[in-house]
Design an enzyme around this catalytic site. Structure first.
Site, PDB file in Angstrom:
ATOM      1  N   CYS A  23     -14.331  21.277  23.103  1.00  0.00           N
ATOM      2  CA  CYS A  23     -13.705  21.305  24.488  1.00  0.00           C
ATOM      3  C   CYS A  23     -13.404  22.695  24.592  1.00  0.00           C
ATOM      4  O   CYS A  23     -12.814  23.528  23.814  1.00  0.00           O
ATOM      5  CB  CYS A  23     -12.631  20.394  24.738  1.00  0.00           C
ATOM      6  SG  CYS A  23     -13.138  18.700  24.906  1.00  0.00           S
ATOM      7  N   ALA A  77     -17.096  17.379  24.392  1.00  0.00           N
ATOM      8  CA  ALA A  77     -16.843  16.059  24.965  1.00  0.00           C
ATOM      9  C   ALA A  77     -16.549  16.117  26.423  1.00  0.00           C
ATOM     10  O   ALA A  77     -15.852  16.687  27.089  1.00  0.00           O
ATOM     11  CB  ALA A  77     -15.334  15.539  24.558  1.00  0.00           C
ATOM     12  N   GLY A 123     -17.497  23.886  13.455  1.00  0.00           N
ATOM     13  CA  GLY A 123     -16.410  24.223  14.852  1.00  0.00           C
ATOM     14  C   GLY A 123     -15.919  25.189  14.939  1.00  0.00           C
ATOM     15  O   GLY A 123     -16.572  26.583  15.264  1.00  0.00           O
ATOM     16  N   ARG A 124     -14.671  25.604  14.292  1.00  0.00           N
ATOM     17  CA  ARG A 124     -14.133  26.836  14.274  1.00  0.00           C
ATOM     18  C   ARG A 124     -14.857  28.016  13.715  1.00  0.00           C
ATOM     19  O   ARG A 124     -14.535  29.178  14.029  1.00  0.00           O
ATOM     20  CB  ARG A 124     -12.685  26.721  13.665  1.00  0.00           C
ATOM     21  CG  ARG A 124     -11.907  25.816  14.708  1.00  0.00           C
ATOM     22  CD  ARG A 124     -10.631  25.389  13.881  1.00  0.00           C
ATOM     23  NE  ARG A 124     -10.970  24.398  12.754  1.00  0.00           N
ATOM     24  CZ  ARG A 124     -10.138  23.728  11.917  1.00  0.00           C
ATOM     25  NH1 ARG A 124      -8.955  23.983  12.420  1.00  0.00           N
ATOM     26  NH2 ARG A 124     -10.673  22.914  11.075  1.00  0.00           N
ATOM     27  N   GLN A 155     -21.700  15.238  24.180  1.00  0.00           N
ATOM     28  CA  GLN A 155     -20.944  14.102  23.506  1.00  0.00           C
ATOM     29  C   GLN A 155     -20.056  13.649  24.680  1.00  0.00           C
ATOM     30  O   GLN A 155     -19.669  14.463  25.580  1.00  0.00           O
ATOM     31  CB  GLN A 155     -19.733  14.682  22.543  1.00  0.00           C
ATOM     32  CG  GLN A 155     -18.953  13.812  21.836  1.00  0.00           C
ATOM     33  CD  GLN A 155     -17.536  14.263  21.240  1.00  0.00           C
ATOM     34  OE1 GLN A 155     -17.137  14.934  21.526  1.00  0.00           O
ATOM     35  NE2 GLN A 155     -17.207  13.836  19.887  1.00  0.00           N
ATOM     36  N   SER A 188     -20.290  21.708  16.334  1.00  0.00           N
ATOM     37  CA  SER A 188     -19.344  20.511  16.465  1.00  0.00           C
ATOM     38  C   SER A 188     -19.009  20.522  18.095  1.00  0.00           C
ATOM     39  O   SER A 188     -18.859  21.502  18.414  1.00  0.00           O
ATOM     40  CB  SER A 188     -18.320  20.559  15.637  1.00  0.00           C
ATOM     41  OG  SER A 188     -17.818  19.279  15.444  1.00  0.00           O
ATOM     42  N   PRO A 189     -18.939  19.375  18.578  1.00  0.00           N
ATOM     43  CA  PRO A 189     -18.621  19.428  19.923  1.00  0.00           C
ATOM     44  C   PRO A 189     -17.088  20.129  20.103  1.00  0.00           C
ATOM     45  O   PRO A 189     -16.281  19.799  19.286  1.00  0.00           O
ATOM     46  CB  PRO A 189     -18.343  17.995  20.425  1.00  0.00           C
ATOM     47  CG  PRO A 189     -18.413  17.303  19.313  1.00  0.00           C
ATOM     48  CD  PRO A 189     -19.130  18.199  18.314  1.00  0.00           C
ATOM     49  N   TYR A 238      -8.983   9.023  21.028  1.00  0.00           N
ATOM     50  CA  TYR A 238      -9.215   8.785  22.337  1.00  0.00           C
ATOM     51  C   TYR A 238      -9.641   7.067  22.421  1.00  0.00           C
ATOM     52  O   TYR A 238      -9.500   6.313  21.787  1.00  0.00           O
ATOM     53  CB  TYR A 238     -10.438   9.725  22.814  1.00  0.00           C
ATOM     54  CG  TYR A 238     -10.164  10.940  22.622  1.00  0.00           C
ATOM     55  CD1 TYR A 238      -8.964  11.592  23.403  1.00  0.00           C
ATOM     56  CD2 TYR A 238     -10.498  11.937  21.911  1.00  0.00           C
ATOM     57  CE1 TYR A 238      -8.434  12.861  23.349  1.00  0.00           C
ATOM     58  CE2 TYR A 238     -10.047  13.395  21.577  1.00  0.00           C
ATOM     59  CZ  TYR A 238      -9.127  13.747  22.387  1.00  0.00           C
ATOM     60  OH  TYR A 238      -8.382  15.023  22.169  1.00  0.00           O
ATOM     61  N   LEU A 279     -13.928  22.275   8.011  1.00  0.00           N
ATOM     62  CA  LEU A 279     -13.736  23.248   7.036  1.00  0.00           C
ATOM     63  C   LEU A 279     -14.882  23.390   6.239  1.00  0.00           C
ATOM     64  O   LEU A 279     -14.742  23.455   5.033  1.00  0.00           O
ATOM     65  CB  LEU A 279     -12.354  22.838   6.287  1.00  0.00           C
ATOM     66  CG  LEU A 279     -11.132  22.959   6.959  1.00  0.00           C
ATOM     67  CD1 LEU A 279      -9.924  22.722   6.353  1.00  0.00           C
ATOM     68  CD2 LEU A 279     -10.887  24.669   7.689  1.00  0.00           C
TER      69      LEU A 279
HETATM   70  C1  FMN Z   1     -11.641  24.337  20.431  1.00  0.00           C
HETATM   71  C2  FMN Z   1     -12.058  23.129  19.729  1.00  0.00           C
HETATM   72  C3  FMN Z   1     -12.340  22.079  20.639  1.00  0.00           C
HETATM   73  C4  FMN Z   1     -12.678  20.786  20.049  1.00  0.00           C
HETATM   74  N1  FMN Z   1     -13.217  19.621  20.996  1.00  0.00           N
HETATM   75  C5  FMN Z   1     -13.730  18.692  20.379  1.00  0.00           C
HETATM   76  C6  FMN Z   1     -14.402  17.891  21.114  1.00  0.00           C
HETATM   77  O1  FMN Z   1     -14.649  18.015  22.421  1.00  0.00           O
HETATM   78  N2  FMN Z   1     -14.833  16.845  20.638  1.00  0.00           N
HETATM   79  C7  FMN Z   1     -14.599  16.074  19.105  1.00  0.00           C
HETATM   80  O2  FMN Z   1     -15.203  15.456  18.858  1.00  0.00           O
HETATM   81  N3  FMN Z   1     -13.910  17.346  18.544  1.00  0.00           N
HETATM   82  C8  FMN Z   1     -13.588  18.445  19.054  1.00  0.00           C
HETATM   83  N4  FMN Z   1     -13.059  19.310  18.109  1.00  0.00           N
HETATM   84  C9  FMN Z   1     -13.057  19.219  16.685  1.00  0.00           C
HETATM   85  C10 FMN Z   1     -14.466  19.708  16.111  1.00  0.00           C
HETATM   86  O3  FMN Z   1     -15.558  19.327  16.875  1.00  0.00           O
HETATM   87  C11 FMN Z   1     -14.455  19.525  14.482  1.00  0.00           C
HETATM   88  O4  FMN Z   1     -14.580  18.521  14.259  1.00  0.00           O
HETATM   89  C12 FMN Z   1     -13.191  20.302  13.879  1.00  0.00           C
HETATM   90  O5  FMN Z   1     -12.875  21.466  14.554  1.00  0.00           O
HETATM   91  C13 FMN Z   1     -13.420  20.320  12.753  1.00  0.00           C
HETATM   92  O6  FMN Z   1     -14.488  21.263  12.238  1.00  0.00           O
HETATM   93  P1  FMN Z   1     -14.185  22.838  11.830  1.00  0.00           P
HETATM   94  O7  FMN Z   1     -13.133  22.932  10.492  1.00  0.00           O
HETATM   95  O8  FMN Z   1     -15.537  23.311  11.503  1.00  0.00           O
HETATM   96  O9  FMN Z   1     -13.472  23.562  13.062  1.00  0.00           O
HETATM   97  C14 FMN Z   1     -12.488  20.630  18.631  1.00  0.00           C
HETATM   98  C15 FMN Z   1     -12.392  21.651  17.742  1.00  0.00           C
HETATM   99  C16 FMN Z   1     -11.961  22.725  18.290  1.00  0.00           C
HETATM  100  C17 FMN Z   1     -11.711  23.828  17.502  1.00  0.00           C
END
Ligand code: FMN
Length: 380
Positions: free
Chosen positions: A28, A60, A334-335, A102, A25-26, A189, A312
């Site tokens: 930042c 992003a 993501g995480r 993204q 997942s994207p 956003y 999650l």
């Molecule tokens: C460090 C970090 C940076 C993130 N940056 C972006 C981003 O650039 N664009 C976006 O759409 N979501 C962003 N998110 C959200 C993640 O893409 C993802 O949707 C969210 O963390 C839920 O997934 P997870 O439970 O696997 O972490 C970010 C999340 C984290 C933890």
């Protein structure tokens, strides 16, 4: 022999074939300088390529300078920024994964602190650090919360300029070597702030009823689709719901997704929330493993579009269930990927698909096969 898990079955989107259905997942990193990515981004994203994800979204990246969330955001509004991505996209492709970007504009959530400095609007301590606040844009002159900057309500010229900036960013993304592109239409956003009645109080053609509020999202998508080759996948990330009373709802996302489908979007990436100061990963409310999967399922079922589930998704078995249940075509982490960049390789191990470590980079796989044999001999 057990059937090949869907998680490790290739998937073709447009003319691009992903080697598996695990997506990074994207995320930042807030660590770029003047929007230019550096060694941190290379190491961070390369680890996911070595770790075996099929599609790797880079963070992003702002389509214009004022569209950054923080001073540390990556950008794609200059040729120099695009060139800096090239080393990263080359490495990802070289490992057999597909590099994706993204692109976004932060709108009224621009000019924020990096998370570790507070994750709120820029203040005195940030100014002392050299991170000065800048004027921000939005659908209406409504601040995110008390103490946040009030955006300037965008006029027609602002809207045309930002829409063009998305198309230019898409062209630069191609120059940078990306093979898939996502429009950031989520998390409060710019694009999502136009969609949601919570943040959009306009009474011109870009506000009012749902079709007015969708207009910016659809115009941006049209211009990006023209700029981005038809053979390369186009994703759109939605906040499937605001999760706030009186806000954007799942039915609205279904209608939006149908319109996006007509305009050539290939995959809807189904996130939620973010149109509140807490942000998308910290928003209040009950959350559990896979809490956003039902959104991906509903949008997939009601539009026939491919969907990406995220949020999650913790284990290989859970990810496989999401795909087997027909809720989504792709699962994004993501995480979990920050916690374990090799999550996809470990998922393959857990599902019994790569007992000989054949999928690993050979620099690692050769050793891991022998390590496994040695451990077995020791009865471990
Ligand atoms: C460090 C970090 C940076 C993130 N940056 C972006 C981003 O650039 N664009 C976006 O759409 N979501 C962003 N998110 C959200 C993640 O893409 C993802 O949707 C969210 O963390 C839920 O997934 P997870 O439970 O696997 O972490 C970010 C999340 C984290 C933890």
């Amino acid at each position: 022999m057990a059937a090949q898990p869907l998680l490790f079955t290739a998937l073709q989107i447009a003319e691009v074939t992903l080697p598996n259905r695990i997506v990074i997942s994207p995320m930042c990193q807030y660590s770029a300088e003047d929007g230019v990515v550096n060694d941190w981004h290379f190491a961070h994203l390369s680890s996911f390529a070595m770790g075996g994800a099929g599609l790797i979204f880079c963070e992003a990246s702002a389509v214009s300078e004022e569209g950054r969330i923080t001073h540390g955001d990556a950008g794609i509004w200059t040729a120099e920024q695009a060139a800096a991505w090239r080393r990263i996209t080359d490495f990802i492709s070289g490992q057999g994964a597909v590099p994706a970007i993204q692109i976004g504009h932060a709108g009224r959530k621009a000019s924020m602190q990096r998370p570790w400095y507070g994750n709120g609007p820029l203040g005195e301590a940030d100014t002392a650090r050299g991170d000065l606040a800048w004027p921000i844009l939005g659908p209406s002159d409504l601040a995110m919360d008390d103490g946040w900057l009030v955006p300037t309500a965008m006029d027609g010229d602002d809207i045309s300029r930002v829409t063009r900036a998305f198309a230019e960013a898409a062209k630069r993304s191609l120059d940078a070597g990306f093979q898939a592109l996502e429009i950031h239409g989520a998390h409060g956003y710019l694009i999502q702030s136009f969609l949601s009645p919570i943040s959009n109080r306009r009474n011109d053609g870009y506000g009012g009823d749902r079709s007015g509020r969708m207009r910016l999202a659809l115009e941006v998508t049209e211009t990006v689709r023209e700029a981005w080759p038809a053979e390369l996948p186009l994703f759109f990330r939605v906040s499937s719901v605001d999760g706030i009373e009186g806000g954007w709802e799942l039915d609205d996302s279904v209608v939006l997704a149908r319109e996006l489908k007509e305009r050539g979007v290939d995959v809807i990436d189904c996130s939620s929330g973010g149109n509140s100061p807490q942000g998308a990963t910290n928003a209040p409310g009950k959350r559990g493993p896979g809490f956003q999967v039902p959104y991906a399922a509903a949008i997939r079922e009601q539009t026939g579009l491919m969907t990406q589930a995220v949020g999650l998704i913790l284990s290989a078995e859970q990810a496989e269930d999401v795909l087997q249940s027909g809720a989504a075509d792709l699962v994004a982490i993501g995480r979990e990927a920050l916690h374990d960049p090799f999550w996809p390789r470990h998922a393959a191990e857990a599902l019994g698909c790569d007992p000989e470590f054949d999928g690993w980079p050979h620099q690692y796989g050769w050793w891991l096969t022998r390590r496994a044999r040695a451990l077995k001999t020791m009865g471990l």
